[in-house]
Design an enzyme around this catalytic site. Structure first.
Site, PDB file in Angstrom:
ATOM      1  N   THR A 445      11.761 -26.410  65.343  1.00  0.00           N
ATOM      2  CA  THR A 445      12.761 -25.352  65.257  1.00  0.00           C
ATOM      3  C   THR A 445      14.025 -26.010  64.730  1.00  0.00           C
ATOM      4  O   THR A 445      14.078 -27.231  64.610  1.00  0.00           O
ATOM      5  CB  THR A 445      13.005 -24.751  66.666  1.00  0.00           C
ATOM      6  N   THR A 463      13.173 -20.609  63.395  1.00  0.00           N
ATOM      7  CA  THR A 463      11.948 -21.379  63.588  1.00  0.00           C
ATOM      8  C   THR A 463      10.803 -20.831  62.763  1.00  0.00           C
ATOM      9  O   THR A 463      10.823 -19.662  62.361  1.00  0.00           O
ATOM     10  CB  THR A 463      11.555 -21.348  65.082  1.00  0.00           C
ATOM     11  N   GLU A 484       3.842 -18.423  64.693  1.00  0.00           N
ATOM     12  CA  GLU A 484       4.504 -18.072  65.948  1.00  0.00           C
ATOM     13  C   GLU A 484       3.591 -17.385  66.963  1.00  0.00           C
ATOM     14  O   GLU A 484       3.858 -17.425  68.165  1.00  0.00           O
ATOM     15  CB  GLU A 484       5.711 -17.169  65.671  1.00  0.00           C
ATOM     16  N   ASP A 487       2.403 -18.799  70.232  1.00  0.00           N
ATOM     17  CA  ASP A 487       3.232 -18.812  71.441  1.00  0.00           C
ATOM     18  C   ASP A 487       2.756 -17.800  72.476  1.00  0.00           C
ATOM     19  O   ASP A 487       3.233 -17.807  73.620  1.00  0.00           O
ATOM     20  CB  ASP A 487       4.696 -18.542  71.091  1.00  0.00           C
ATOM     21  N   SER A 511       9.456 -16.730  73.762  1.00  0.00           N
ATOM     22  CA  SER A 511      10.084 -17.901  73.152  1.00  0.00           C
ATOM     23  C   SER A 511      10.895 -18.633  74.210  1.00  0.00           C
ATOM     24  O   SER A 511      11.151 -18.103  75.293  1.00  0.00           O
ATOM     25  CB  SER A 511      10.997 -17.456  72.004  1.00  0.00           C
ATOM     26  N   SER A 512      11.291 -19.863  73.888  1.00  0.00           N
ATOM     27  CA  SER A 512      12.218 -20.625  74.745  1.00  0.00           C
ATOM     28  C   SER A 512      13.562 -20.839  74.071  1.00  0.00           C
ATOM     29  O   SER A 512      14.410 -21.564  74.592  1.00  0.00           O
ATOM     30  CB  SER A 512      11.601 -21.982  75.099  1.00  0.00           C
ATOM     31  N   GLY A 532      13.070 -27.422  69.771  1.00  0.00           N
ATOM     32  CA  GLY A 532      12.232 -28.187  70.693  1.00  0.00           C
ATOM     33  C   GLY A 532      11.241 -27.407  71.519  1.00  0.00           C
ATOM     34  O   GLY A 532      10.758 -27.915  72.536  1.00  0.00           O
TER      35      GLY A 532
END
Length: 634
Positions: A445, A463, A484, A487, A511-512, A532
């Protein structure tokens, strides 16, 4: 492409109840002087409107941020600031500010440039989350530009039909089954329409020029290309772009991407309608349906079901930011489907309840305990709020934090993985249930921050998920497609417990990402964020705690050794952290660390008490970042 808006939040009051969403279709061709304020925030006090600047002239050739140097980790001065991982991208953002653009214009320009120089981390084939502060309205806003699953993806879409077991990650990542509908172009259009001052074509001009003339390959770009060379070679369009002669570009060579320059030119001329229903979108759909697999490749490249209708229906969502009080400040972050804002916010609340006045190893111990508890709650409760119920208000409440903080002891370490907290129980300190470990999440990202002379601020993480995303370049367009959708949890992580992050039609994976803005008395103090994957949360939490509780200045808070506590049997930690006196003392208290390489690549900015702005980036991670200001202080 449409935009959904959810609600507003006052920077000086508790969040109101969410009103009904409004739907509208934005103009796809942007012009100068459009709306100056952001939505999804709230006014503290009205201020005089600032007239928009004129359109930008053609960008000049880039210059070094510092004579004789390509990168600098800290810059202090006036007139605005930009910080990113790349000096060319930072310079393009500064050029926009110097020629009259605002923080939003500069953020989009910097992001577009990162699509050139950091194509394995970001680009228009991906998505992200943008948090901004509008100095005129004093509102904090968030734009959810997360990728969406196509309508044809079911809850069992990542299971092997022959066995019923989850497909291996290696099979999903280099495939189009994992490609979500891109949200980055819609994010840019939405941000510029709501509060930019320049047309999209002008904002993209610097990145377009950069793609045409090229940039000097550094060791990081070479190494990332080499690490992905085997899968890049499986797709003709990717090999043609990134593996000239079958090899990664040499350090010191010039890498050009004329296809991406033409793509940016088309976006500038036609607006993002070129993606959402236009020829770029059709190219994306065609690539998903028939990826350009090289002759002789034995890899089983799984195909996705994305259609042009999926792309055309994409919505950028304006959501209410998360907000918690910490150290007398207001900390704003991203709401679900990102777990960044709720998890960082909950951890800060737990720390506030347990660690008032703590310093040194006590403070770090309490931070790690708070992070483990918050991750357990993230894993149990956070998903796409438009599909599953996400109790964001409770997760970020002081009452819920108290029900978790009661488990924390400054002299003992909780055994991981921990159970999620119970909601709406009324029990002071509820007993735990099933453990909620954290599944894998890709770590590639990039993050940027911008500020302008008027005090507008942007914190933006974008990202394509894995380093190199899906590994598939859209032929003739110069950008990689994301992966993606990996995830999502392919199957419930905890047997017998509902999973909020299973795949589904039109759903956004959790997501984080955690772009963060901190306000002091309703005005920006600092902004930060990091790439990250799931480590983002620990990086941002660590920077905030180091700066707000530990007494470090922002550059030192960013440079400090890192640990990522994700409610696992062991926390990942940089070797410098493990070997430090602090790390050794925490290990003696029962914390378990697994040494790892670099964690994150954070950037940030802070408004100093004397009126200067300080931009900060990594001094070493990823080869060092690039911080710059419009007018450096003497």
């Amino acid at each position: 492409m449409t935009v959904r808006t959810s609600t507003t939040v006052r920077t000086s009051a508790a969040h109101p109840a969410s009103p009904a969403r409004r739907r509208f279709r934005p103009r796809l061709l942007l012009s100068a002087g459009l709306c100056a304020g952001l939505v999804c925030g709230a006014a503290v006090a009205p201020a005089a409107a600032v007239p928009g600047p004129p359109a930008l002239p053609a960008p000049p050739a880039p210059v070094a941020l510092v004579p004789g140097a390509d990168r600098q980790a800290v810059a202090t001065g006036f007139g605005g600031a930009v910080s990113s991982v790349d000096p060319d991208a930072t310079q393009i953002g500064l050029d926009v500010l110097r020629r009259g653009g605002n923080a939003v214009d500069a953020a989009v320009a910097t992001a577009a440039a990162l699509g050139v120089t950091e194509p394995y981390s970001a680009g228009i084939g991906g998505g992200g989350f943008l948090v901004s502060y509008d100095a005129r309205t004093r509102r904090v806003s968030t734009i959810d530009g997360r990728e969406t699953a196509p309508a044809g993806l079911s809850e069992t879409g990542f299971l092997d039909p022959a066995t019923g077991a989850p497909r291996p990650f290696a099979d999903l990542v280099s495939s189009t089954l994992s490609v979500g509908v891109p949200g980055t172009p819609a994010t840019w259009a939405t941000a510029l329409r709501r509060s930019g001052s320049l047309p999209l074509g002008d904002v993209l001009s610097g990145a377009r020029s950069l793609a045409e003339r090229g940039f000097v390959v550094d060791e990081e770009f070479h190494d990332q290309t080499a690490a992905n060379a085997a899968r890049f070679a499986d797709f003709t369009s990717t090999a043609d772009l990134f593996l000239s002669g079958g090899e990664a570009p040499a350090v010191g060579s010039v890498f050009r991407n004329p296809d991406l320059a033409r793509t940016y030119g088309l976006l500038g001329e036609q607006g993002v309608g070129a993606v959402y229903g236009g020829e770029i979108g059709r190219a994306v759909v065609d690539t998903v349906a028939a990826p350009p697999v090289a002759p002789g490749v034995t890899r089983n490249v799984l195909r996705g079901s994305m259609t042009l209708a999926d792309v055309t229906a994409y919505e950028a969502v304006l959501r209410r930011p998360t907000r918690v009080r910490h150290a007398g400040l207001d900390v704003y972050g991203t709401p679900a489907p990102s777990s960044g804002g709720t998890t960082v916010g909950e951890a800060l609340n737990i720390l506030q309840a347990t660690g008032r006045g703590a310093q040194g190893a006590d403070l770090e111990h309490l931070k790690l305990e708070a992070a483990a508890l918050a991750f357990a709650d993230r894993n149990r409760w956070v998903g796409d709020p438009d599909v599953v119920g996400v109790p964001q208000r409770e997760l970020t409440s002081q009452r819920f934090a108290a029900s978790r903080a009661c488990l924390v002891d400054v002299d003992a370490t909780l055994t991981r993985p921990l159970a999620a907290g119970a909601l709406h129980t009324g029990v002071t300190c509820p007993a735990g249930g099933l453990a909620n470990p954290t599944p894998y999440e890709g770590e590639s990202t990039t993050h940027l921050v911008t500020a302008d002379a008027a005090g507008n601020v942007v914190s933006y993480t974008l990202t394509i998920e894995q380093t190199g995303g899906s590994g598939i370049v859209v032929p003739g367009r110069g950008f990689l497609l994301n992966n993606e959708l990996t995830d999502f949890d392919a199957a419930p992580v905890v047997a017998g417990q509902p999973d909020p992050n299973l795949p589904g039609p039109g759903k956004r994976p959790r997501s984080s990402i955690a772009p963060t803005i901190v306000l002091q008395h309703g005005r920006p103090l600092l902004a930060t964020g990091s790439p990250g994957g799931a480590t983002i949360i620990g990086t941002v939490l660590g920077i905030l705690v180091n700066r707000l509780d530990g007494g470090l200045d922002l550059p030192a808070a960013i440079a400090a050794p890192r640990v990522s506590e994700q409610n696992g049997a062991a926390a990942s930690a940089e070797q410098a952290y493990v070997d430090s006196p602090l790390g050794r003392e925490l290990a003696a208290r029962g914390h378990v660390f697994t040494p790892t390489g670099e964690i994150g690549a954070a950037v940030g900015l802070e408004f100093l008490a004397d009126g200067r702005i300080q931009a900060a980036a990594e001094p070493e991670r990823r080869g060092g970042g690039a911080a710059g200001v419009v007018r450096p202080a003497d």
